[in-house]
Design a protein around this motif. Sequence first.
Motif, short mmCIF file in Angstrom:
data_model
loop_
_atom_site.label_atom_id
_atom_site.label_comp_id
_atom_site.label_asym_id
_atom_site.label_seq_id
_atom_site.Cartn_x
_atom_site.Cartn_y
_atom_site.Cartn_z
N GLU A 91 0.83 -1.20 0.00
CA GLU A 91 0.00 0.00 0.00
C GLU A 91 0.87 1.26 0.00
N ALA A 92 1.98 1.22 0.72
CA ALA A 92 2.89 2.36 0.75
C ALA A 92 3.55 2.58 -0.61
N LEU A 93 3.71 1.51 -1.39
CA LEU A 93 4.34 1.62 -2.71
C LEU A 93 3.36 2.04 -3.80
N ALA A 94 2.06 1.95 -3.54
CA ALA A 94 1.05 2.28 -4.55
C ALA A 94 1.22 3.69 -5.13
N TRP A 99 2.82 7.30 -9.68
CA TRP A 99 3.74 8.31 -10.20
C TRP A 99 4.43 7.79 -11.46
N GLY A 100 4.90 6.56 -11.44
CA GLY A 100 5.57 5.98 -12.59
C GLY A 100 4.67 5.87 -13.80
N GLY A 106 3.01 7.42 -19.28
CA GLY A 106 1.85 8.10 -19.85
C GLY A 106 0.56 7.40 -19.52
N ASP A 107 0.50 6.73 -18.34
CA ASP A 107 -0.68 6.00 -17.86
C ASP A 107 -1.04 4.84 -18.76
N ALA A 108 -0.05 4.26 -19.46
CA ALA A 108 -0.31 3.14 -20.36
C ALA A 108 -0.06 1.79 -19.71
N ALA A 109 0.41 1.78 -18.47
CA ALA A 109 0.71 0.51 -17.78
C ALA A 109 -0.57 -0.13 -17.28
N PRO A 110 -0.57 -1.47 -17.10
CA PRO A 110 -1.72 -2.15 -16.53
C PRO A 110 -2.01 -1.62 -15.12
N GLY A 112 -2.49 -1.23 -11.30
CA GLY A 112 -1.84 -1.86 -10.16
C GLY A 112 -0.33 -1.90 -10.25
N HIS A 113 0.25 -1.65 -11.40
CA HIS A 113 1.71 -1.70 -11.54
C HIS A 113 2.25 -0.35 -11.87
#
Length: 113
Positions: A91-94, A99-100, A106-110, A112-113
């Motif tokens: 949860e702390a890493l979310a 951000w990544g 560009g928000d193209a990742a699946p 949760g990752h």
Amino acid sequence: MTRRPGAYVCGIDAAMDVIGGRWKVLILWALHERACRFGELRRELTGVTEKVLASHLRELEEDGIVHREAFDEVPPRVEYSLTPLGYSLNEALAPLGRWGRTNLLGDAAPAGH
């Protein structure tokens, strides 16, 4: 958790001691939804070697982040899952994952990752 009393400069330093290494954060994400066997994790984390995966799982278990459960079956079966501490770390890493996605992908990742 393996701690170095007095050796940490700040909370991020302490957290990095637990999640340092290329694969540990990815192991946490892979275990977020469900328990996995070693082979499942290896297939999901393309590029990780068996030696590195085994070493990271052992370290995460020692730190109380991952739970290893061995079933008394033939052939033997072992599953890895997150502990409550592991879920809280995820949860702390979310926000870092968001951000990544936003700034580098560009928000193209699946999700949760």
